[in-house]
Every structure is written in C-alpha cells, then in structure tokens.
Write a protein that holds these residues in place. Structure first.
Motif, PDB file in Angstrom:
ATOM      1  N   THR A 296       0.815  -1.218   0.000  1.00 30.32           N
ATOM      2  CA  THR A 296       0.000   0.000   0.000  1.00 30.32           C
ATOM      3  C   THR A 296       0.848   1.267   0.000  1.00 30.32           C
ATOM      4  O   THR A 296       0.297   2.368   0.084  1.00 30.32           O
ATOM      5  CB  THR A 296      -0.931   0.019   1.227  1.00 30.32           C
ATOM      6  OG1 THR A 296      -0.139  -0.026   2.432  1.00 30.32           O
ATOM      7  CG2 THR A 296      -1.888  -1.173   1.194  1.00 30.32           C
ATOM      8  N   ALA A 297       2.154   1.132  -0.117  1.00 27.64           N
ATOM      9  CA  ALA A 297       3.057   2.289  -0.015  1.00 27.64           C
ATOM     10  C   ALA A 297       3.265   2.958  -1.365  1.00 27.64           C
ATOM     11  O   ALA A 297       4.399   3.271  -1.764  1.00 27.64           O
ATOM     12  CB  ALA A 297       4.395   1.856   0.577  1.00 27.64           C
ATOM     13  N   TRP A 298       2.178   3.235  -2.101  1.00 28.27           N
ATOM     14  CA  TRP A 298       2.305   3.785  -3.452  1.00 28.27           C
ATOM     15  C   TRP A 298       2.784   5.230  -3.449  1.00 28.27           C
ATOM     16  O   TRP A 298       3.348   5.695  -4.448  1.00 28.27           O
ATOM     17  CB  TRP A 298       0.976   3.661  -4.184  1.00 28.27           C
ATOM     18  CG  TRP A 298       0.607   2.244  -4.449  1.00 28.27           C
ATOM     19  CD1 TRP A 298      -0.357   1.505  -3.836  1.00 28.27           C
ATOM     20  CD2 TRP A 298       1.241   1.363  -5.384  1.00 28.27           C
ATOM     21  NE1 TRP A 298      -0.369   0.215  -4.330  1.00 28.27           N
ATOM     22  CE2 TRP A 298       0.589   0.101  -5.280  1.00 28.27           C
ATOM     23  CE3 TRP A 298       2.280   1.500  -6.301  1.00 28.27           C
ATOM     24  CZ2 TRP A 298       0.957  -0.996  -6.052  1.00 28.27           C
ATOM     25  CZ3 TRP A 298       2.640   0.414  -7.078  1.00 28.27           C
ATOM     26  CH2 TRP A 298       1.983  -0.821  -6.954  1.00 28.27           C
ATOM     27  N   GLU A 299       2.601   5.947  -2.361  1.00 27.35           N
ATOM     28  CA  GLU A 299       3.085   7.329  -2.303  1.00 27.35           C
ATOM     29  C   GLU A 299       4.613   7.390  -2.266  1.00 27.35           C
ATOM     30  O   GLU A 299       5.202   8.443  -2.529  1.00 27.35           O
ATOM     31  CB  GLU A 299       2.504   8.037  -1.072  1.00 27.35           C
ATOM     32  CG  GLU A 299       1.048   8.421  -1.208  1.00 27.35           C
ATOM     33  CD  GLU A 299       0.813   9.351  -2.383  1.00 27.35           C
ATOM     34  OE1 GLU A 299       1.601  10.296  -2.563  1.00 27.35           O
ATOM     35  OE2 GLU A 299      -0.157   9.138  -3.128  1.00 27.35           O
ATOM     36  N   GLU A 300       5.267   6.281  -1.963  1.00 26.29           N
ATOM     37  CA  GLU A 300       6.733   6.240  -1.932  1.00 26.29           C
ATOM     38  C   GLU A 300       7.338   5.945  -3.296  1.00 26.29           C
ATOM     39  O   GLU A 300       8.557   6.016  -3.463  1.00 26.29           O
ATOM     40  CB  GLU A 300       7.201   5.182  -0.925  1.00 26.29           C
ATOM     41  CG  GLU A 300       6.811   5.494   0.514  1.00 26.29           C
ATOM     42  CD  GLU A 300       7.301   4.428   1.479  1.00 26.29           C
ATOM     43  OE1 GLU A 300       7.911   3.439   1.017  1.00 26.29           O
ATOM     44  OE2 GLU A 300       7.075   4.581   2.696  1.00 26.29           O
ATOM     45  N   VAL A 301       6.512   5.609  -4.278  1.00 25.03           N
ATOM     46  CA  VAL A 301       7.012   5.265  -5.617  1.00 25.03           C
ATOM     47  C   VAL A 301       7.388   6.537  -6.367  1.00 25.03           C
ATOM     48  O   VAL A 301       6.560   7.434  -6.546  1.00 25.03           O
ATOM     49  CB  VAL A 301       5.955   4.477  -6.410  1.00 25.03           C
ATOM     50  CG1 VAL A 301       6.414   4.262  -7.851  1.00 25.03           C
ATOM     51  CG2 VAL A 301       5.680   3.137  -5.739  1.00 25.03           C
ATOM     52  N   THR A 302       8.635   6.628  -6.792  1.00 24.82           N
ATOM     53  CA  THR A 302       9.119   7.805  -7.526  1.00 24.82           C
ATOM     54  C   THR A 302       9.516   7.492  -8.967  1.00 24.82           C
ATOM     55  O   THR A 302       9.746   8.415  -9.752  1.00 24.82           O
ATOM     56  CB  THR A 302      10.331   8.427  -6.807  1.00 24.82           C
ATOM     57  OG1 THR A 302      11.373   7.447  -6.697  1.00 24.82           O
ATOM     58  CG2 THR A 302       9.948   8.907  -5.417  1.00 24.82           C
ATOM     59  N   SER A 303       9.604   6.216  -9.303  1.00 31.59           N
ATOM     60  CA  SER A 303       9.947   5.841 -10.678  1.00 31.59           C
ATOM     61  C   SER A 303       9.406   4.446 -10.966  1.00 31.59           C
ATOM     62  O   SER A 303       9.042   3.699 -10.050  1.00 31.59           O
ATOM     63  CB  SER A 303      11.469   5.874 -10.904  1.00 31.59           C
ATOM     64  OG  SER A 303      12.112   4.933 -10.055  1.00 31.59           O
ATOM     65  N   VAL A 304       9.363   4.105 -12.246  1.00 32.08           N
ATOM     66  CA  VAL A 304       8.828   2.817 -12.681  1.00 32.08           C
ATOM     67  C   VAL A 304       9.775   2.202 -13.698  1.00 32.08           C
ATOM     68  O   VAL A 304      10.212   2.879 -14.639  1.00 32.08           O
ATOM     69  CB  VAL A 304       7.425   2.985 -13.312  1.00 32.08           C
ATOM     70  CG1 VAL A 304       6.911   1.643 -13.818  1.00 32.08           C
ATOM     71  CG2 VAL A 304       6.455   3.596 -12.316  1.00 32.08           C
ATOM     72  N   ARG A 305      10.096   0.935 -13.509  1.00 28.96           N
ATOM     73  CA  ARG A 305      10.946   0.218 -14.462  1.00 28.96           C
ATOM     74  C   ARG A 305      10.080  -0.748 -15.263  1.00 28.96           C
ATOM     75  O   ARG A 305       9.431  -1.635 -14.704  1.00 28.96           O
ATOM     76  CB  ARG A 305      12.070  -0.531 -13.747  1.00 28.96           C
ATOM     77  CG  ARG A 305      13.017  -1.280 -14.677  1.00 28.96           C
ATOM     78  CD  ARG A 305      14.226  -1.772 -13.916  1.00 28.96           C
ATOM     79  NE  ARG A 305      15.033  -0.652 -13.454  1.00 28.96           N
ATOM     80  CZ  ARG A 305      15.930  -0.740 -12.466  1.00 28.96           C
ATOM     81  NH1 ARG A 305      16.107  -1.881 -11.829  1.00 28.96           N
ATOM     82  NH2 ARG A 305      16.630   0.331 -12.128  1.00 28.96           N
TER      83      ARG A 305
END
Length: 354
Positions: A296-305
């Motif tokens: 549930t920690a989607w607010e911590e996502v800063t990039s996507v591979r």
C-alpha cells in the motif's frame, strides 16, 4: 530449290543438355528468391518488433511521468475527492500510480477481465490535456472558467466548452489545494466569454458527486474558495494491461476511466513492472519492487521500471525457434519461430523527483 537433306534439327542429347542447364539455372533463381524472401520477412518482422516496442515504451512513459499531476498542486498537500465510488480503480485519484503483479486466473474487481495470466497491470491517474483558467471566485455549486472556444468530442446530448464535456471528471487547483469533481452541467455565461461548470449531486451522472456545495465565495474557509489564480484540467485513469487482440495474439491494451479496453499495439506478449520506492524521503529510489512488495506504499514510488516482451505478429520468420531471456527467466523452447525482443526502460514520476 533448297536441298532439304542438308537441314537438321536439335538432337535428343542436345535437348536434354539444354533442359538440364535450364533446370540448374531455375533452381538457382528459386533459391535466390526464397533466400531473399526469408531475409525480407526477418527484416520486416524485426522492424515491426522494434517499432512496437518503441511505441509501447513511449505510451507508458508519457503517462507515468504525469502520474499524480494536478496542475501546480501535485503533492496532494490539500487534496479532496468529492466523487462517489472514490475508492474504486477508475476514480481513486488519491493514488497517482499503482499496479497488479502477475495477474492470476481471477482478476481483482474494477480491472478488465480478459487480462492474460502472469502479466502485470499498470494504473496511472492524473490530469492531462490543456488547463483552463478560473475567471472569478467559485460559488457553492459552480465554477466559472474561461471559454476558449475549443469544442471537444462528446456524446450527442452533452454540451462542450473549452475542450470539456458534461460528465467529465475534472480537477480545480490553485497550487495550495485541489479538488476532484464531476461536471454535471456546462453552459456559456458572461456574454459567452466564460463557462459555468456545475457540480451538483445529479443522479444521472456516473459516478456523480457526493458533495454538491463547497461553500465557495460566501465561505470564510479558504479551502472552499477557488479564484482567478486557479486552473481546471480533465482527470483520467489509465489502465495498461496485456490481453489477446483481434488477431488472437497478445497485445497492449489501455482502458480509460473504466471504459472498454482499446487495443494499442499488437504483438506485446508480456509486461513486467517494478517500482522504485523512496523509503527515506530523499526523493531518490532506494529499491525496485514488484506491486506485491510495494503493498500500500504507493506514495513512496518515484519511478517505474518497465520490461516488455514483444513478438513478431507472424510466425515462421526465423529458420529455427529463438530462445530468449525475459524477467530473469530463459525460454529455450518457445514453440514457434517468431522473432522476439525485450525492451527495458526506467521512467521517473516528475512530481515526485527532486
């Protein structure tokens, strides 16, 4: 009179030699043709695979960069979602980006039901398109914005002003706060130089608003006021996934705001995604994790591979089956002679990077 006894034709031996030479020449021509055709098919398949991979990465990267965008207020410091069903996949604008990892036989509610098992799903939410400026302080149930004269493609019964349609999901932002709502009515006003955007609790709208009045200009609460320094932009939820296309082979699909999925690119066989998490609040990814690991920690996502496996749309473009390595696993017996290529790209979310 000619002496016919001196005329002679081709002997049987000469005829057989001529036929043999002709067959040898024809065999060479046929071999050259088949070789050229095989080379052409391989090169054409490679070109299509590379073009499909490039476009797939561009489609995904464009939306990923804008995940969570809400005008000049993209940090969600003061964000309100006034929509009904605001916790569903299509309307949960509180979460700018999320996904599913290795979809199983049963797909979660709110997602397309034809997703191919074992592939990943990416959900990106945010504002996109041109914004229009608010012309004066809002009233309790309506906003006033500039009429740019640009019409949008809407349903027959819907009005269109400034590139917006009735029932569009919109966000109004003034760099300090943002509010997502549904425009239930659009009309020209102020001598047709501005538009009146109503956000009532209209039972015919889907999903509709759960709050009809914001207080607006008459309210003493600054969080209820949106003045001429504000901007209105259309909001969208994009769901990217892999499903079988019209030709029967896997393709990249996109669903917008819960609508039926649209086939974007044929031949995208698999999509695997990991998410760069910033666990120490320095705006730099510390680790790349699957959707399951992010939790549930989607607010911590800063990039996507992104890792995409793209195959040729036609079989038998190679002489032998092509082994390939994708997502850390090697497939030595693909069961066909299609050409395959892996595309990997890392994309940053602009509003979450330094």
């Amino acid at each position: 009179m000619k002496n016919l006894s001196k005329q002679s034709g081709i002997s049987l031996v000469e005829l057989m030699i001529s036929i043999t030479i002709g067959l040898i020449l024809m065999t060479g021509v046929v071999q050259l043709f088949l070789s050229s055709r095989a080379t052409f098919s391989t090169q054409q398949g490679l070109a299509r695979v590379q073009e499909t991979g490039r476009l797939a990465v561009e489609f995904l990267a464009e939306d990923i960069r804008m995940a969570g965008y809400m005008g000049c207020m993209s940090k969600k410091l003061n964000f309100t979602n006034t929509l009904n069903d605001s916790d569903t996949v299509a309307f949960d604008f509180e979460i700018g980006i999320e996904g599913l990892d290795n979809v199983g036989a049963t797909v979660d509610d709110g997602y397309p039901d034809n997703i191919i098992q074992g592939t990943d799903v990416l959900v990106v939410r945010g504002a996109n398109g041109n914004g229009i400026g608010v012309t004066r302080n809002n009233e309790s149930g309506q906003l006033f914005a500039e009429n740019s004269g640009v019409a949008a493609t809407c349903d027959d019964k819907e009005a269109s002003f400034s590139g917006l349609c009735e029932n569009d999901i919109l966000v109004v932002s003034d760099c300090q706060k943002a509010r997502v709502f549904q425009a239930t009515n659009l009309t020209a006003t102020g001598g047709a130089v501005e538009i009146n955007i109503v956000h009532s609790k209209d039972g015919s709208a889907e999903p509709g608003n759960n709050v009809a009045s914001w207080g607006g200009n008459s309210s003493k609460d600054p969080d209820e006021k949106f003045g001429p320094d504000s901007q209105i932009i259309k909001m969208n939820t994009m769901v990217y996934y892999i499903a079988n296309g019209t030709s029967g082979i896997p393709s990249l699909f996109r669903s917008v705001n819960g609508s039926a999925g649209q086939e974007l690119l044929e031949g995208v066989q698999n999509l695997q995604i990991t998410y760069g998490r910033d666990t120490n609040s320095d705006k730099v990814p510390d680790d790349y994790q699957t959707a399951t690991e992010v939790g549930t920690a989607w607010e911590e996502v800063t990039s996507v591979r992104l890792e995409l496996l793209v195959q040729s749309t036609e079989d038998n473009v190679l002489e032998d089956p092509q082994p390939y390595t994708f997502n850390g696993a090697t497939e030595n017996s693909p069961g066909d002679r299609r050409l395959r290529q892996v595309f990997i790209n890392t994309v940053g979310i602009r509003s979450r990077l330094p």
